[in-house]
Enzyme design. Structure first.
Site, short mmCIF file in Angstrom:
data_model
loop_
_atom_site.label_atom_id
_atom_site.label_comp_id
_atom_site.label_asym_id
_atom_site.label_seq_id
_atom_site.Cartn_x
_atom_site.Cartn_y
_atom_site.Cartn_z
N CYS A 31 55.22 -16.81 -91.64
CA CYS A 31 55.34 -15.36 -91.57
C CYS A 31 54.08 -14.65 -92.06
O CYS A 31 53.80 -13.53 -91.65
CB CYS A 31 56.55 -14.88 -92.35
SG CYS A 31 56.58 -15.40 -94.07
N GLU B 115 54.91 -10.75 -83.23
CA GLU B 115 54.62 -11.94 -84.01
C GLU B 115 54.74 -13.17 -83.11
O GLU B 115 55.82 -13.48 -82.61
CB GLU B 115 55.59 -12.03 -85.19
CG GLU B 115 55.21 -13.05 -86.24
CD GLU B 115 56.11 -12.98 -87.47
OE1 GLU B 115 55.69 -13.49 -88.52
OE2 GLU B 115 57.21 -12.40 -87.37
N LYS C 52 72.91 -20.49 -96.47
CA LYS C 52 73.07 -20.72 -95.04
C LYS C 52 71.69 -21.06 -94.48
O LYS C 52 70.91 -20.17 -94.14
CB LYS C 52 73.67 -19.47 -94.37
CG LYS C 52 74.34 -19.70 -93.01
CD LYS C 52 73.41 -20.13 -91.92
CE LYS C 52 72.39 -19.06 -91.56
NZ LYS C 52 71.38 -19.58 -90.54
N SER D 295 63.94 -12.06 -89.03
CA SER D 295 63.41 -10.98 -88.20
C SER D 295 63.78 -9.61 -88.76
O SER D 295 64.81 -9.43 -89.43
CB SER D 295 63.94 -11.10 -86.77
OG SER D 295 65.30 -10.73 -86.71
N GLU E 170 63.00 -10.28 -96.59
CA GLU E 170 61.63 -10.61 -96.22
C GLU E 170 61.62 -10.71 -94.71
O GLU E 170 62.21 -11.64 -94.14
CB GLU E 170 61.17 -11.93 -96.85
CG GLU E 170 59.72 -12.22 -96.52
CD GLU E 170 59.28 -13.62 -96.91
OE1 GLU E 170 58.08 -13.90 -96.80
OE2 GLU E 170 60.13 -14.43 -97.31
N LEU E 171 60.94 -9.76 -94.05
CA LEU E 171 61.08 -9.61 -92.61
C LEU E 171 59.78 -9.96 -91.88
O LEU E 171 58.97 -10.71 -92.39
CB LEU E 171 61.57 -8.20 -92.29
CG LEU E 171 62.84 -7.79 -93.06
CD1 LEU E 171 63.23 -6.36 -92.75
CD2 LEU E 171 64.00 -8.74 -92.78
#
Length: 439
Positions: free
Chosen positions: A301, A398, A191, A246, A267-268
């Protein structure tokens, strides 16, 4: 101030022409969404429409799940060497199409073409690496507690894997997730972000040409990620999810995965500190700052969010950084002179603007930048702020934009405290010649 290259219209490119409008790739076929709904993908630099793609819903997700589940037994039963050879062919096709893929990436994401060329090669390297590793998924023979017995450990594919990939690295974040899954014998449903679905479809085109069997690699494009991916998470046929995005959404997906006891990889968010000590090579530190902050217009990121500078060199570092920032060329990523492209959309511009305004309201000062590079665009000037403190949003949220926030510290202990004063991890940077301090 940084120079700005005028926006120019993009031309038609070979990979884009190969993509079939209004179709996604499910079960080895290019199909429309069951509802027939579509959405447009636009170039963030020119705002031109690149292609219309299906706006998939739950019915399309269910079709992809069934296709991936049906293809699983055949795919995982194939010899590892055969999977490896197919992945190698896919890798070679991607590298054969490196330039048109990079052009497509720049057109839908905005980053400079040189960065896109690097991303395509980087993304392809995951397929090359894991394709080779496919032949080395070894088991174990372990000693048993009783005489006359042996314990055999074998490794089996997890099953159908559902993956959410972000818009900032629309090639590499797909291959990084898909390659190990296919190598292990899993089937996948991707997706991609609604901002950058075309790279996913282009990769599916090349996977099809490489001979990856029907149902093994599926793509769902949608503007309803919560609904569509939520259905994938809830399905008992999907055994693993991988998500990059997020922290808030990651926590939600972890909760949703509990009911079906899925394996999960997340992975945030990040809030990377960049620490500069007086004994560093100041020119090297500035060069590193430019690379770690302004790559992809700060939309990375692991890019630096907080610059922690020792008070003894704060002024010198600030002056050198401002001088380097003012040399950056802003413009359409397809132009060879461009070093910084647009932000991905208007929402990104708004967030950057809010962080700058909040910092100024609380005492920070703009050393350079601070505005749109071109009126009515998403091109934002690379910006340097001084006098940033912890109370400001830019210090603990961020930013995901081209804004360097400079914070002064007095000693090593304070630097470590400031660097760790965040709920996020992910990355950190350090400039010093003292190995003991670095360790």
């Amino acid at each position: 101030m940084p120079s700005f290259s005028p926006i120019s219209s993009s031309t038609s490119h070979s990979i884009l022409r190969q993509l079939k409008p209004d179709t996604v790739y499910i079960n080895g076929h290019w199909v429309a969404s069951i509802s027939g709904c579509t959405f447009t993908v636009k170039n963030p630099a020119t705002h031109e429409t690149l292609l219309t793609v299906p706006d998939c819903e739950i019915a399309d997700a269910e079709s992809a799940i069934k296709s991936a589940a049906k293809a699983l037994n055949n795919w995982k039963s194939r010899p590892a060497k055969e999977r490896s050879q197919l992945l190698r062919t896919w890798f070679e096709l991607i590298m054969d199409h490196q330039t048109p893929l990079a052009e497509l990436l720049t057109m839908e994401q905005g980053k400079p073409l040189s960065e896109s060329m690097g991303e395509v090669a980087y993304g392809a390297s995951f397929i090359e690496w894991f394709g080779e590793e496919a032949k080395r998924v070894y088991g174990d023979i372990m000693p048993a507690p009783k005489a006359g017995q042996r314990i055999f450990v074998t490794k089996e594919p997890v099953g159908v894997c559902a993956m959410v990939t972000p818009w900032n690295f629309p090639v590499a974040m797909i291959t990084r997730k898909v390659a190990p899954a296919l190598a292990a014998g899993c089937t996948v449903i991707i997706k991609p972000s609604a901002e950058t679905p075309l790279c996913a479809l282009a990769l599916a085109t090349l996977a099809e040409q490489a001979g990856i069997p029907a149902g093994v690699f599926n793509v769902l494009t949608t503007t309803k990620p919560a609904t569509v991916f939520g259905h994938l998470v809830e399905s008992p046929l999907v055994r693993k999810i991988s998500f990059t995005g997020s922290t808030t959404i990651g926590k939600q997906l972890m909760r949703q995965s509990a009911d079906t006891v899925k394996k999960i990889s997340l992975e945030l968010g990040g809030n990377a500190p960049f620490m500069v000590f007086p004994d560093c090579d100041l020119d090297a530190a500035v060069e590193g700052a430019i690379a770690s902050k302004f790559r992809n217009s700060g939309q990375t990121c692991v890019c630096t969010n907080r610059f922690l500078i020792h008070r003894d060199i704060y002024q010198a570092f600030s002056e050198k950084l401002v001088a380097a920032v003012q040399q950056l060329n802003i413009g359409n990523g397809l132009l060879p002179e461009s070093q910084q492209g647009p932000l991905i959309n208007q929402a990104a511009v708004t967030k950057v603007r809010q962080h700058i305004d909040d910092a100024l309201d609380n005492g920070a000062k703009i050393l350079t930048g601070g505005n749109l590079a071109h009126e009515h665009s998403t091109f934002f000037e690379p910006t340097v702020l001084s006098g940033v403190t912890h109370e400001m949003r830019i210090n603990h949220e961020e930013t995901f934009g081209p804004v360097a926030a400079l914070i002064a510290f007095s000693d090593e202990k304070e630097a470590i405290r400031l660097a760790n004063n965040t709920p996020f991890g992910l990355a950190a940077y350090l400039y010093t010649k003292d190995l003991n301090r670095a360790l």
